[in-house]
Write a protein that holds these residues in place. Structure first.
Motif, short mmCIF file in Angstrom:
data_model
loop_
_atom_site.label_atom_id
_atom_site.label_comp_id
_atom_site.label_asym_id
_atom_site.label_seq_id
_atom_site.Cartn_x
_atom_site.Cartn_y
_atom_site.Cartn_z
N ASP A 149 28.11 25.85 4.01
CA ASP A 149 27.18 25.45 5.06
C ASP A 149 27.03 23.93 5.09
OD1 ASP A 149 26.54 27.82 6.32
OD2 ASP A 149 24.90 28.29 4.95
N GLU A 177 21.54 19.55 16.23
CA GLU A 177 20.64 20.65 15.86
C GLU A 177 21.36 21.67 14.98
OE1 GLU A 177 17.19 23.59 17.60
OE2 GLU A 177 18.25 22.24 18.98
N LYS A 178 22.62 21.93 15.30
CA LYS A 178 23.39 22.86 14.45
C LYS A 178 23.63 22.25 13.08
CE LYS A 178 25.60 25.39 18.21
NZ LYS A 178 26.86 25.71 18.92
N TRP A 180 21.57 20.17 11.57
CA TRP A 180 20.28 20.27 10.88
C TRP A 180 20.02 21.69 10.39
CZ3 TRP A 180 15.96 23.01 12.71
CH2 TRP A 180 14.82 22.87 11.91
N GLN A 181 20.38 22.67 11.20
CA GLN A 181 20.18 24.06 10.81
C GLN A 181 20.98 24.42 9.57
OE1 GLN A 181 21.28 26.06 14.42
NE2 GLN A 181 19.23 25.91 15.32
N ARG A 182 22.15 23.81 9.43
CA ARG A 182 23.01 24.10 8.28
C ARG A 182 22.59 23.34 7.03
NH1 ARG A 182 27.92 27.50 8.88
NH2 ARG A 182 28.11 27.84 11.12
N GLY A 184 19.63 20.88 6.87
CA GLY A 184 18.26 20.46 6.75
C GLY A 184 18.11 18.97 6.51
N GLN A 207 11.08 24.28 17.40
CA GLN A 207 11.27 24.30 15.95
C GLN A 207 11.47 22.89 15.41
OE1 GLN A 207 14.77 26.42 14.65
NE2 GLN A 207 13.95 26.77 12.59
#
Length: 270
Positions: A149, A177-178, A180-182, A184, A207
Motif C-alpha cells: 500500500d 486522495e488515493k 492519502w488513503q493508502r 495517510g 473525510q
C-alpha cells in the motif's frame, strides 16, 4: 536542453531524442546521452532508426552490422549500448564497466520498482505526460512482497504531482486522495488543500476536510504565497517584462518568439 561536444561529424540528418527534446549530431553526443540517461535508452532505443543513424550519418556501417548480427543471435540490447560506448571513444573502459553494472542493477529491480524509477527520472526532466502514463500503469500493479500500500500510495502521489503540473487539477485531486488513503501521509493531504485553494472548482471530500486543522491551512497558504512570490521572480516573467520595454515592432517579434518557445515547451511536458 542542448549538447555541444568536441567531435563534429558530417551529419546531414541528426538523430532526434524525443525524451530529451534534442538532436544528436555526433557519435560523442550519442555516447553522452546513453551514458548519462540509461533509463531512457534501456527500452525501445536500439532499433532500425538508431542503426540507420550509425550507418548513414556516423559512417559506422561496420558497427551497425555487428549490432544487427549480435541481436539476431540473441544478444541483449544492454550489451549493444555498451558496444556503442566502446566505439564512441568518449568513455574509458572503467566507466563503461560501471555503466554495465548500473544497467544490471536496474534490471535486477522488481518490475514495479524499475517502472517507478524510470517514471521518476522522466518527472525530474519535466516529461510529465510520459511519467504519468507509467505511474498510471503502476497503480494497477497487483500486490506482492514488494508492491505494498505504501508503494502504490507513493505512485498515486507522484501521479498527482504530474497531473498538477499539467494543470489537470481534477485528476490531481483524485490521485492525491488515493495516495492519502493508502499512506495517510500529510504531504498528500496538503496538496489537496493547496489545489482546492488554487482552483475554486475543486472541493475537498468531507473525510479530508475533517482532517484539515488551522495549522495545516496556514502551512498550505504559506506554501502558496511562497510559490507565487517565486513565480513573480521567475526568469520567464523577467523575460516578459523586458520584452514590454522594447518598441512596438521589436516587442511584437519578441512576443511571437517567446510564445513559440513556450508552446514548444508545453508540448514536451504533455
Amino acid at each position: 536542453m542542448s549538447l555541444l561536444l568536441c567531435r563534429q561529424e558530417n551529419v546531414r540528418h541528426p538523430y532526434y531524442m524525443e525524451n530529451l527534446g534534442i538532436h544528436l549530431y555526433s557519435s560523442q553526443e550519442l555516447s553522452y546521452v546513453i551514458f548519462n540517461y540509461p533509463l531512457l535508452v534501456m527500452e525501445d532505443f536500439v532499433d532500425d532508426n538508431l542503426l540507420n543513424f550509425l550507418r548513414e550519418e556516423l559512417n559506422q556501417g561496420f558497427l551497425a552490422l555487428k549490432i544487427e548480427r549480435f541481436l539476431k543471435n540473441g544478444g541483449s540490447t544492454d550489451e549493444v549500448l555498451a558496444m556503442i560506448l566502446s566505439e564512441g571513444d568518449y568513455y574509458s573502459s572503467a566507466e563503461i564497466g560501471r555503466f554495465r553494472q548500473l544497467l544490471s542493477n536496474f534490471r535486477s529491480k522488481h518490475p514495479a520498482d524499475y517502472g517507478k524509477t524510470k517514471a521518476d527520472e522522466l518527472f525530474s526532466m519535466r516529461q510529465y505526460g510520459k511519467a504519468a502514463a507509467i505511474y498510471a500503469g503502476l497503480t494497477e500493479y497487483p500486490k506482492d512482497t514488494f508492491v505494498s500500500d505504501l508503494f502504490i500510495g507513493k505512485v498515486w502521489n507522484n501521479l498527482g504531482a504530474c497531473y498538477a503540473r499539467m494543470f489537470r487539477t481534477g485528476q490531481a485531486m483524485e490521485a492525491f486522495e488515493k495516495a492519502w488513503q493508502r499512506t495517510g501521509q500529510k504531504s498528500s493531504l496538503e496538496m489537496m488543500v493547496i489545489l482546492s485553494k488554487l482552483d475554486n472548482g475543486q472541493r475537498l471530500s468531507d473525510q479530508v476536510k475533517a482532517l484539515v486543522d488551522e495549522e495545516t491551512e496556514m502551512s498550505c497558504q504559506k506554501r502558496i504565497d511562497a510559490a507565487r512570490e517565486a513565480a513573480a521572480k521567475h526568469a520567464k516573467m523577467m523575460e516578459l517584462e523586458a520584452l514590454f520595454e522594447k518598441d512596438s515592432l521589436k516587442r511584437r517579434a519578441g512576443e511571437e518568439t517567446l510564445i513559440g518557445a513556450w508552446r514548444q515547451e508545453y508540448r514536451r511536458i504533455r
